[in-house]
Design a protein around this motif. Structure first.
Motif, PDB file in Angstrom:
ATOM      1  N   TYR A 119      46.173  36.077  45.983  1.00 19.99           N
ATOM      2  CA  TYR A 119      45.770  37.044  47.013  1.00 19.99           C
ATOM      3  C   TYR A 119      46.862  37.211  48.070  1.00 19.99           C
ATOM      4  O   TYR A 119      46.989  38.262  48.681  1.00 19.99           O
ATOM      5  N   ARG A 151      34.342  33.327  30.056  1.00 19.37           N
ATOM      6  CA  ARG A 151      34.946  32.270  30.891  1.00 19.37           C
ATOM      7  C   ARG A 151      33.887  31.282  31.384  1.00 19.37           C
ATOM      8  O   ARG A 151      34.116  30.535  32.323  1.00 19.37           O
ATOM      9  N   HIS A 167      41.085  32.367  47.871  1.00 19.44           N
ATOM     10  CA  HIS A 167      41.447  33.747  48.205  1.00 19.44           C
ATOM     11  C   HIS A 167      40.836  34.226  49.533  1.00 19.44           C
ATOM     12  O   HIS A 167      41.527  34.745  50.407  1.00 19.44           O
TER      13      HIS A 167
HETATM   14  C1  BG6 Z   1      40.844  34.607  40.102  1.00 17.89           C
HETATM   15  C2  BG6 Z   1      39.472  34.150  39.706  1.00 17.89           C
HETATM   16  O1  BG6 Z   1      41.471  33.638  40.888  1.00 17.89           O
HETATM   17  O2  BG6 Z   1      40.739  35.808  40.833  1.00 17.89           O
HETATM   18  C3  BG6 Z   1      38.750  35.223  38.914  1.00 17.89           C
HETATM   19  O3  BG6 Z   1      39.569  32.975  38.920  1.00 17.89           O
HETATM   20  C4  BG6 Z   1      38.763  36.531  39.669  1.00 17.89           C
HETATM   21  O4  BG6 Z   1      37.419  34.846  38.634  1.00 17.89           O
HETATM   22  C5  BG6 Z   1      40.169  36.872  40.113  1.00 17.89           C
HETATM   23  O5  BG6 Z   1      38.250  37.524  38.808  1.00 17.89           O
HETATM   24  C6  BG6 Z   1      40.191  38.107  40.990  1.00 17.89           C
HETATM   25  O6  BG6 Z   1      41.508  38.534  41.164  1.00 17.89           O
HETATM   26  P1  BG6 Z   1      41.829  40.076  41.374  1.00 17.89           P
HETATM   27  O7  BG6 Z   1      43.298  40.107  41.614  1.00 17.89           O
HETATM   28  O8  BG6 Z   1      41.413  40.773  40.122  1.00 17.89           O
HETATM   29  O9  BG6 Z   1      41.019  40.535  42.533  1.00 17.89           O
END
Ligand code: BG6
Length: 482
Positions: free
Chosen positions: A180, A224, A241
């Motif tokens: 993030y 998952r 995040h």
């Molecule tokens: C990951 C999680 O860290 O972040 C996932 O393990 C999630 O479950 C993902 O879907 C979300 O990332 P983004 O970049 O798609 O918002």
């Protein structure tokens, strides 16, 4: 910094993270001329593969667009070595391979730089790190080690892992990814706060009523379930995040943009956050709806009576002069009605307001999709009316910036690694503080304490039906009317 020459070693090259994120990001950097001139990328994994199969596997998720030729030249940079994760001989073989490649590329001693990207499951983190340190660590150049969550399951296990890693590598050599921090709008938070006089002065308990940081995904854990059931939504996205976003919103201004100055401030504000109280949470798990399976029907789930939350709302309280009494409401859920990640900062109502129809100001930072910063504010209805109406000051990126290309988070972060910029990586003490905030709550949930109540919510809904009342309790007004 890496003086033009580097070998990037992708450990776990045949896994999902490498295929879906690492290689596409490396290609993105290559396409835009951001990889050093003298670079090779060496994949390493257990699977024995022909070179062509390897190329096919690691390029399958790359979106080439019009750069077909570039992909062909990118492929020429890629090598593959197979070996075990717990075997010195395999690592010595890898080391010899890299050494030979460095020699062929005329890299002088002192510049045999190596970046180790660990795209690996946590069970092999430590043995791989040890194998690398004893056998593949560059003695004649700079080493960097990139790792990604899960960093343990709670404070103790994370600290344990930290000790294992710090016995092998210096903190400066370690880059802990929270992807993030590579997202455009998350990187923008500091600019927004500290480059605008307006926000600088209105950024505290005197002006802000509550802050909401929301993560919504419209799909469940399909495929998952094994991983997810052990971790749950709080460890999956909230402890990392969302807390990172909170930290950037709440921290004090760093003394400079130097990475340690930034991370010092992040740690400071994390120290002011109380461990989350179960009373300040709302937990949920999705159930089947409209033909979509419920969490417990996920075929990859082993425990069919699982009580793992797939939704959580949790309120953080920051005990300092700036934020006392302002709830920071974190919300995250799988299998919801939409894909959205945003920060919503709701200001107080205007005291002694003259105008009916006006509403509280809200500053919204939309992280995804459709990156935007907008402010809900009050305006006179244009024309002969004196009615006050609500409207937006709107900076929607794809409308404002023509030819907008927002790089993937991993592209941005790998470039930071090459440039030796730690600003957007998690420091060891920061990680420890982050776990302290969530560990008591996680333990309470996992011992199925009497206070733990997991609400059900239908797949594709906004979350548990109790959600609106929950956020209202902390002062959030959904339609923002004063
Ligand atoms: C990951 C999680 O860290 O972040 C996932 O393990 C999630 O479950 C993902 O879907 C979300 O990332 P983004 O970049 O798609 O918002």
């Amino acid at each position: 910094e890496l003086s033009g020459s580097v070998t990037i070693i992708v450990l776990g090259a045949s896994g999902d993270l490498a295929k879906k994120k690492t290689y596409p990001a490396l290609f993105g950097l290559y396409r835009n001329g951001f990889l050093p001139d003298n670079v090779r990328i060496v994949g390493y994994a257990r699977t024995k593969m022909e070179h062509q199969d390897y190329l096919k596997r690691v390029t399958q998720y790359i979106k080439v667009g019009e750069d077909v030729d570039k992909l062909e030249t990118f492929k020429e940079l890629l090598d593959y070595v197979s070996g075990q994760y717990d075997d010195d001989i395999s690592y010595q073989n890898l080391d010899q391979f890299i050494y030979k490649s460095e020699t062929e590329r005329s890299i002088e001693a002192g510049k045999r730089n190596r970046v180790f990207y660990m795209a690996l499951p946590p069970s092999v983190f430590v043995p791989v790190a040890k194998g690398l340190k004893s056998n593949v660590y560059a003695k004649e150049g700079i080493n960097r080690v990139v790792v990604e969550k899960p960093f343990g399951m709670d404070s103790d296990s994370s600290n344990h892992l930290g000790r294992e890693l710090s016995a092998l590598f210096t903190e400066n050599e370690i880059y802990r990814i929270d992807h993030y921090l590579g997202k455009e709008m998350v990187k923008n938070i500091m600019n927004l706060r500290f480059a605008n006089v307006l926000f600088g002065h209105a950024w505290d308990r005197k002006f802000i009523d509550n802050v909401q940081i929301t993560f919504k995904e419209p799909f469940g854990t399909e495929g998952r379930g094994g991983y997810f059931d052990e971790f749950g939504i709080i460890r999956d996205v909230m402890q990392n995040h969302l807390l990172q976003v909170l930290t950037l919103i709440a921290m004090e201004r760093p003394i400079s943009t130097d990475s340690e100055a930034i991370r010092d401030e992040k740690v400071k504000v994390l120290k002011c956050i109380q461990p989350i109280d179960i009373e300040d949470t709302l937990l949920g798990q999705y159930v089947a709806a409209d033909g979509n399976p419920g969490y417990l029907q996920d075929e990859t789930l082993k425990n069919k009576d699982s009580l793992t939350p797939t939704f959580a709302a949790a309120v953080c309280w920051i005990n300092n002069e700036r934020w006392e009494g302002v709830p920071f409401i974190l919300k995250a859920g799988k299998a919801l009605n939409e894909a959205k990640v945003e920060v919503r900062i709701q200001f107080h109502h205007v005291a002694g307001n003259l105008f009916s129809g006006s509403a509280r100001n809200e500053l919204v930072i939309r992280i995804q999709p459709k990156e935007a910063v907008y402010m809900k504010f009050n305006n006179k209805q244009p024309g002969l009316s004196y009615q006050t109406i609500q409207t937006d000051l709107d900076l929607t990126y794809h409308e404002r910036y023509s030819d907008l290309h927002i790089p993937d988070a991993y592209e941005s972060l790998i470039l930071d690694v090459l440039r030796n910029d730690h600003s957007n990586f998690v420091r060891d003490d920061e990680l420890e503080r982050a776990w302290n905030i969530f560990t008591p709550l996680l333990h309470k949930i996992e011992t199925h304490d009497a206070e733990v109540d997991i609400k059900q919510y239908p797949y594709g809904s906004r979350g548990p039906k109790e959600l609106d009342a929950f956020v209202k309790k902390y002062g959030y007004h959904r339609d923002a009317k004063t």
